[in-house]
Design an enzyme around this catalytic site. Structure first.
Site, PDB file in Angstrom:
ATOM      1  N   ASP A 189     -24.365 -14.007   4.234  1.00  0.00           N
ATOM      2  CA  ASP A 189     -24.937 -13.732   5.511  1.00  0.00           C
ATOM      3  C   ASP A 189     -26.213 -13.647   5.495  1.00  0.00           C
ATOM      4  O   ASP A 189     -27.021 -13.693   4.470  1.00  0.00           O
ATOM      5  CB  ASP A 189     -24.072 -12.282   5.943  1.00  0.00           C
ATOM      6  CG  ASP A 189     -24.386 -12.129   7.339  1.00  0.00           C
ATOM      7  OD1 ASP A 189     -24.508 -13.111   8.357  1.00  0.00           O
ATOM      8  OD2 ASP A 189     -24.901 -10.826   7.799  1.00  0.00           O
ATOM      9  N   SER A 190     -27.109 -13.564   6.803  1.00  0.00           N
ATOM     10  CA  SER A 190     -28.357 -13.395   6.916  1.00  0.00           C
ATOM     11  C   SER A 190     -28.907 -11.943   6.473  1.00  0.00           C
ATOM     12  O   SER A 190     -29.988 -11.714   5.963  1.00  0.00           O
ATOM     13  CB  SER A 190     -28.784 -13.601   8.476  1.00  0.00           C
ATOM     14  OG  SER A 190     -27.893 -12.477   9.174  1.00  0.00           O
ATOM     15  N   CYS A 204     -20.532 -15.194   8.060  1.00  0.00           N
ATOM     16  CA  CYS A 204     -21.521 -15.229   9.142  1.00  0.00           C
ATOM     17  C   CYS A 204     -21.043 -16.024  10.135  1.00  0.00           C
ATOM     18  O   CYS A 204     -20.666 -17.285   9.899  1.00  0.00           O
ATOM     19  CB  CYS A 204     -22.821 -15.726   8.506  1.00  0.00           C
ATOM     20  SG  CYS A 204     -24.151 -16.091   9.656  1.00  0.00           S
ATOM     21  N   ASN A 205     -20.783 -15.594  11.325  1.00  0.00           N
ATOM     22  CA  ASN A 205     -20.306 -16.549  12.343  1.00  0.00           C
ATOM     23  C   ASN A 205     -21.492 -17.747  12.711  1.00  0.00           C
ATOM     24  O   ASN A 205     -20.854 -18.996  13.163  1.00  0.00           O
ATOM     25  CB  ASN A 205     -20.369 -15.912  13.704  1.00  0.00           C
ATOM     26  CG  ASN A 205     -18.960 -14.740  13.598  1.00  0.00           C
ATOM     27  OD1 ASN A 205     -17.733 -15.484  14.035  1.00  0.00           O
ATOM     28  ND2 ASN A 205     -18.993 -13.779  13.027  1.00  0.00           N
ATOM     29  N   SER A 206     -22.569 -17.459  12.716  1.00  0.00           N
ATOM     30  CA  SER A 206     -23.782 -18.393  13.109  1.00  0.00           C
ATOM     31  C   SER A 206     -23.612 -19.502  12.005  1.00  0.00           C
ATOM     32  O   SER A 206     -23.570 -20.709  12.442  1.00  0.00           O
ATOM     33  CB  SER A 206     -25.117 -17.905  13.224  1.00  0.00           C
ATOM     34  OG  SER A 206     -25.238 -16.552  13.864  1.00  0.00           O
ATOM     35  N   CYS A 256     -19.827 -11.986  15.507  1.00  0.00           N
ATOM     36  CA  CYS A 256     -20.905 -11.963  14.639  1.00  0.00           C
ATOM     37  C   CYS A 256     -20.671 -10.465  13.555  1.00  0.00           C
ATOM     38  O   CYS A 256     -20.082  -9.686  13.944  1.00  0.00           O
ATOM     39  CB  CYS A 256     -22.038 -11.362  15.423  1.00  0.00           C
ATOM     40  SG  CYS A 256     -23.519 -10.875  14.380  1.00  0.00           S
ATOM     41  N   THR A 257     -20.905 -11.001  12.467  1.00  0.00           N
ATOM     42  CA  THR A 257     -20.186 -10.105  11.181  1.00  0.00           C
ATOM     43  C   THR A 257     -20.964  -8.862  11.369  1.00  0.00           C
ATOM     44  O   THR A 257     -20.518  -7.772  10.764  1.00  0.00           O
ATOM     45  CB  THR A 257     -20.262 -10.810  10.083  1.00  0.00           C
ATOM     46  OG1 THR A 257     -21.243 -11.331   9.684  1.00  0.00           O
ATOM     47  CG2 THR A 257     -18.910 -11.813   9.819  1.00  0.00           C
ATOM     48  N   HIS A 258     -22.175  -8.697  11.844  1.00  0.00           N
ATOM     49  CA  HIS A 258     -22.792  -7.323  11.861  1.00  0.00           C
ATOM     50  C   HIS A 258     -22.172  -6.438  13.167  1.00  0.00           C
ATOM     51  O   HIS A 258     -22.048  -5.191  12.722  1.00  0.00           O
ATOM     52  CB  HIS A 258     -24.025  -7.544  12.656  1.00  0.00           C
ATOM     53  CG  HIS A 258     -25.266  -8.139  11.840  1.00  0.00           C
ATOM     54  ND1 HIS A 258     -25.225  -9.326  11.233  1.00  0.00           N
ATOM     55  CD2 HIS A 258     -26.373  -7.532  10.992  1.00  0.00           C
ATOM     56  CE1 HIS A 258     -26.263  -9.475  10.404  1.00  0.00           C
ATOM     57  NE2 HIS A 258     -26.863  -8.177  10.247  1.00  0.00           N
ATOM     58  N   TYR A 297     -30.565 -15.076  11.849  1.00  0.00           N
ATOM     59  CA  TYR A 297     -29.953 -16.557  11.826  1.00  0.00           C
ATOM     60  C   TYR A 297     -29.895 -17.025  13.332  1.00  0.00           C
ATOM     61  O   TYR A 297     -30.033 -18.099  13.616  1.00  0.00           O
ATOM     62  CB  TYR A 297     -28.757 -16.837  11.034  1.00  0.00           C
ATOM     63  CG  TYR A 297     -28.663 -17.019   9.545  1.00  0.00           C
ATOM     64  CD1 TYR A 297     -30.188 -17.048   8.947  1.00  0.00           C
ATOM     65  CD2 TYR A 297     -27.627 -17.652   8.855  1.00  0.00           C
ATOM     66  CE1 TYR A 297     -30.035 -16.972   7.517  1.00  0.00           C
ATOM     67  CE2 TYR A 297     -27.750 -17.833   7.414  1.00  0.00           C
ATOM     68  CZ  TYR A 297     -29.021 -17.474   6.675  1.00  0.00           C
ATOM     69  OH  TYR A 297     -29.066 -17.844   5.569  1.00  0.00           O
ATOM     70  N   GLY A 298     -29.282 -16.317  14.088  1.00  0.00           N
ATOM     71  CA  GLY A 298     -28.961 -16.453  15.405  1.00  0.00           C
ATOM     72  C   GLY A 298     -30.099 -17.023  16.357  1.00  0.00           C
ATOM     73  O   GLY A 298     -29.782 -17.783  17.433  1.00  0.00           O
ATOM     74  N   GLU A 317     -29.339  -3.829  11.600  1.00  0.00           N
ATOM     75  CA  GLU A 317     -30.301  -4.087  10.518  1.00  0.00           C
ATOM     76  C   GLU A 317     -31.069  -2.901  10.047  1.00  0.00           C
ATOM     77  O   GLU A 317     -31.561  -2.615   9.004  1.00  0.00           O
ATOM     78  CB  GLU A 317     -31.061  -5.261  10.485  1.00  0.00           C
ATOM     79  CG  GLU A 317     -30.027  -6.407  10.105  1.00  0.00           C
ATOM     80  CD  GLU A 317     -29.753  -6.788   8.813  1.00  0.00           C
ATOM     81  OE1 GLU A 317     -30.387  -6.264   7.887  1.00  0.00           O
ATOM     82  OE2 GLU A 317     -28.659  -7.310   8.679  1.00  0.00           O
TER      83      GLU A 317
END
Ligand code: DGL
Length: 269
Positions: free
Chosen positions: A13-14, A76-78, A186-188, A45-46, A154
């Site tokens: 992921d980012s 990561c969805n992006s 979004c995995t966050h 990344y978005g 983050e």
């Protein structure tokens, strides 16, 4: 090089978002070693172009495979939105995205008014509405880019007025649409699912996307004959970042409840 059953499951992921998926996979498959890469040098990344996200994703996935990963989970969805096909083509290990299993679950549940919160890259790609429409022609999908949640998470701001203000700002248009389910695409975002759920109320279902993905990965690895057997001892999970941040270390430790060893690998030195 053929995938080895005792190799780790690679994920990337980012930043910390993919840890939600890693945690769910660790719970579902406790015998598996995980190899996690957070591309903190390129976060978020978005905001990036599809070409840039594809480039980062390919470099990281090749790196994970070179370190022995027997499968790669695009946590990561992006990246799942814009790089999944390129990854499938480039790698000779199984690759999983975080979109298809969720789309299948929405169709299975027969949900009809679905909202999506995701990054700008995910929403702009149109991948979710198009896959959901294919799975259920009657579905009504509304998607909103909700990028400010990523830097807040983050920063490890997981409660309090800053988080509440961001969630509230995004909840207002969502409420006006009267959705019956919201996909945290979004995995966050599952890290603050409780706060989002409290704001939107019980009539809006939030799907547990990391668990849905983990179940899919478990079934597919079994089909590929790539599951560790229960009797095998697993090696310690590995966490790698492209740029060390103390917040990543702190959040990863909260997630895995153990002191984790964080390593920096410079793929773009
Ligand atoms: N967690 C990621 C996703 O699922 C990326 C968020 C970002 O870096 O913008 O889209």
């Amino acid at each position: 090089m053929p995938a080895r059953v005792d190799g780790p499951i690679g994920l990337f992921d980012s930043g910390v978002g993919g840890l939600t998926v890693a945690r769910a996979i660790a719970d579902r498959l406790p015998g598996e070693q995980l190899l996690y890469f957070g591309d903190t040098a390129h976060l978020p990344y978005g905001d990036k172009s599809p070409e840039a996200i594809r480039g980062y994703s390919l470099a990281i996935a090749h790196h994970l495979v070179s370190l022995g990963a027997k499968a790669v989970v695009v946590a990561c969805n992006s990246a799942s939105s814009v790089a999944y096909e390129a990854l499938v083509e480039a790698l000779d290990v199984p690759v999983f995205n975080v979109i298809d299993p969720v789309v299948d679950e929405v169709a299975r549940l027969g949900l009809e008014r679905v909202g999506i919160w995701g990054t700008k890259a995910t929403v702009k790609s149109g991948v979710f509405p198009s896959k959901l429409a294919k799975a259920n022609a009657k579905i009504h999908v509304s998607a909103w880019a909700t990028p400010l949640l990523v830097p807040v998470i983050e920063e490890n701001i997981l409660s309090g007025p800053i988080l509440d203000a961001v969630i509230n700002g995004y909840a207002l248009p969502t409420e006006a649409e009267n959705v019956d389910a919201l996909l945290l695409a979004c995995t966050h975002y599952p890290i603050v699912a409780k706060q989002i759920g409290q704001r939107l109320g019980e009539h809006v279902a939030l799907l547990s996307t990391p668990q849905i993905v983990a179940e899919h990965v478990a079934l597919e690895l079994a089909k590929h004959g790539l599951l560790h057997t229960e009797s095998l001892q697993r090696a310690a999970h590995q966490f790698v970042v492209s740029d060390f941040t103390p917040a990543f270390q702190a959040i990863a430790q909260q997630f895995f409840g153990e002191v984790i060893e964080l390593r920096e690998d410079h793929l773009w030195a």
